[in-house]
Design a protein around this motif. Structure first.
Motif, PDB file in Angstrom:
ATOM      1  N   UNK A  20     -75.913  32.826  -0.293  1.00 51.89           N
ATOM      2  CA  UNK A  20     -75.221  32.182   0.828  1.00 51.89           C
ATOM      3  C   UNK A  20     -74.893  30.726   0.495  1.00 51.89           C
ATOM      4  N   UNK A  21     -75.864  30.011  -0.062  1.00 49.56           N
ATOM      5  CA  UNK A  21     -75.636  28.611  -0.424  1.00 49.56           C
ATOM      6  C   UNK A  21     -74.578  28.505  -1.510  1.00 49.56           C
ATOM      7  N   UNK A  22     -74.559  29.469  -2.435  1.00 50.60           N
ATOM      8  CA  UNK A  22     -73.523  29.462  -3.478  1.00 50.60           C
ATOM      9  C   UNK A  22     -72.134  29.558  -2.872  1.00 50.60           C
ATOM     10  N   UNK A  23     -71.993  30.329  -1.801  1.00 45.60           N
ATOM     11  CA  UNK A  23     -70.690  30.422  -1.126  1.00 45.60           C
ATOM     12  C   UNK A  23     -70.321  29.093  -0.472  1.00 45.60           C
ATOM     13  N   UNK A  24     -71.311  28.411   0.101  1.00 42.79           N
ATOM     14  CA  UNK A  24     -71.045  27.098   0.689  1.00 42.79           C
ATOM     15  C   UNK A  24     -70.638  26.090  -0.380  1.00 42.79           C
ATOM     16  N   UNK A  25     -71.291  26.161  -1.539  1.00 49.56           N
ATOM     17  CA  UNK A  25     -70.939  25.278  -2.646  1.00 49.56           C
ATOM     18  C   UNK A  25     -69.512  25.554  -3.115  1.00 49.56           C
ATOM     19  N   UNK A  26     -69.145  26.832  -3.194  1.00 48.77           N
ATOM     20  CA  UNK A  26     -67.778  27.181  -3.588  1.00 48.77           C
ATOM     21  C   UNK A  26     -66.766  26.622  -2.598  1.00 48.77           C
ATOM     22  N   UNK A  32     -73.458  22.438   4.287  1.00 46.99           N
ATOM     23  CA  UNK A  32     -74.328  22.690   3.155  1.00 46.99           C
ATOM     24  C   UNK A  32     -75.673  22.006   3.349  1.00 46.99           C
ATOM     25  N   UNK A  33     -75.668  20.784   3.842  1.00 45.01           N
ATOM     26  CA  UNK A  33     -76.895  20.034   4.038  1.00 45.01           C
ATOM     27  C   UNK A  33     -77.850  20.748   4.980  1.00 45.01           C
ATOM     28  N   UNK A  34     -77.336  21.227   6.104  1.00 42.96           N
ATOM     29  CA  UNK A  34     -78.185  21.912   7.076  1.00 42.96           C
ATOM     30  C   UNK A  34     -78.774  23.194   6.521  1.00 42.96           C
ATOM     31  N   UNK A  35     -77.940  23.999   5.877  1.00 42.38           N
ATOM     32  CA  UNK A  35     -78.406  25.280   5.328  1.00 42.38           C
ATOM     33  C   UNK A  35     -79.392  25.043   4.184  1.00 42.38           C
TER      34      UNK A  35
END
Length: 279
Positions: free
Chosen positions: A228-234, A257-260
């Motif tokens: 999930x975080x990788x998708x936010x980074x993308x 991204x910060x919150x997750x």
């Protein structure tokens, strides 16, 4: 020998894994150890740095606009092999003094991020050098400054927390713009986070799964959160690499991204540090 002020900063930096107060509080700071050009002895100096993507960081030999270069600059010109401590890792690096257009572009990025660099340049007739420190440590990012596997996780996580807090603060100060250096900061953070999670997926999680089968639900959740975080980074990368960069959109992605990420880091620490420290 370092002066009293520098020595106090060095001791505080090492004791607190890169966190310091006072003049350097909230700044990107590293400890640079050079070899004395005349004495051959090691000299350690706290210096500010700028992310440069990949395995390089930039330091600037401003000496607060003094008429002469700082001693550490003369040392690394004489011996470019240096040691860098960033609070999380200690690693060997090779110093390269940037020249001509490359230097000018890097210095312009620095000024865009902090106008104080321009004030220093205005005070002196010398061209203030910009130096790239390229990590040359074999087999990884360097020696992790931790005494246990559990502490290692916390030290790395806290480094991500500090960097993300700096990026958020820089974005808040940026108003309607998003400068080139801030963009580099974000992309460097994204790359570091990706590398960290990949390392956990490929090494630490299999190690724990083999020795602690009861952790299976925890590791499954952590792997899913990595995806999930990788998708936010993308999504953040796409925003930063857009032809027409929208600062507001970038701020939204950074906040998301910060919150997750904070929730993920806190859960991982809660679940894994006791097990890793027992190991």
């Amino acid at each position: 020998m370092p002066n009293d002020f520098n020595q106090q900063v060095i001791e505080e930096f090492r004791a607190n894994k890169g966190r310091v107060g006072g003049y350097f509080e909230g700044a990107r700071l590293l400890l640079l150890t050079t070899t004395g050009a005349r004495t051959g002895r090691p000299h350690t100096t706290p210096v500010g740095y700028l992310p440069d993507g990949g395995d390089r960081v930039l330091v600037i030999a401003s000496a607060a606009g003094a008429p002469t270069h700082p001693a550490w600059f003369h040392n690394l010109v004489a011996n470019p092999q240096v040691t860098v401590e960033d609070g999380t890792f200690t690693y060997e690096a090779r110093a390269v003094v940037l020249q001509d257009e490359e230097r000018d572009r890097a210095f312009a990025r620095a000024v865009e991020a902090d106008e104080g660099w321009a004030a220093y340049q205005a005070k002196t007739e010398r061209v203030i050098p910009v130096i790239a420190l390229a990590n040359v440590t074999q087999g990884g990012p360097g020696n992790l400054n931790a005494s246990s596997m559990g502490e290692a996780i916390k030290v790395v996580h806290d480094a991500f927390r500090r960097e993300l807090a700096l990026i958020r603060d820089e974005m808040a100060k940026g108003g309607t713009t998003l400068g080139a250096q801030l963009r580099v900061n974000c992309l460097t953070f994204c790359a570091g986070l990706h590398n960290h999670h990949t390392g956990e997926d490929m090494a630490m999680f299999p190690f724990l799964a083999d020795r602690h089968p009861e952790l299976a639900p925890v590791l499954t959740r952590l792997r899913e959160e990595h995806e999930h975080i990788a998708e936010l980074v993308k999504a953040l990368r796409r925003t930063l690499n857009a032809e027409h960069l929208e600062p507001g959109a970038a701020r939204v992605e950074v906040e998301r991204l910060s919150g997750e990420l904070e929730g993920h880091l806190a859960y991982e620490e809660e679940q894994l540090i006791p097990v890793l420290d027992a190991v």
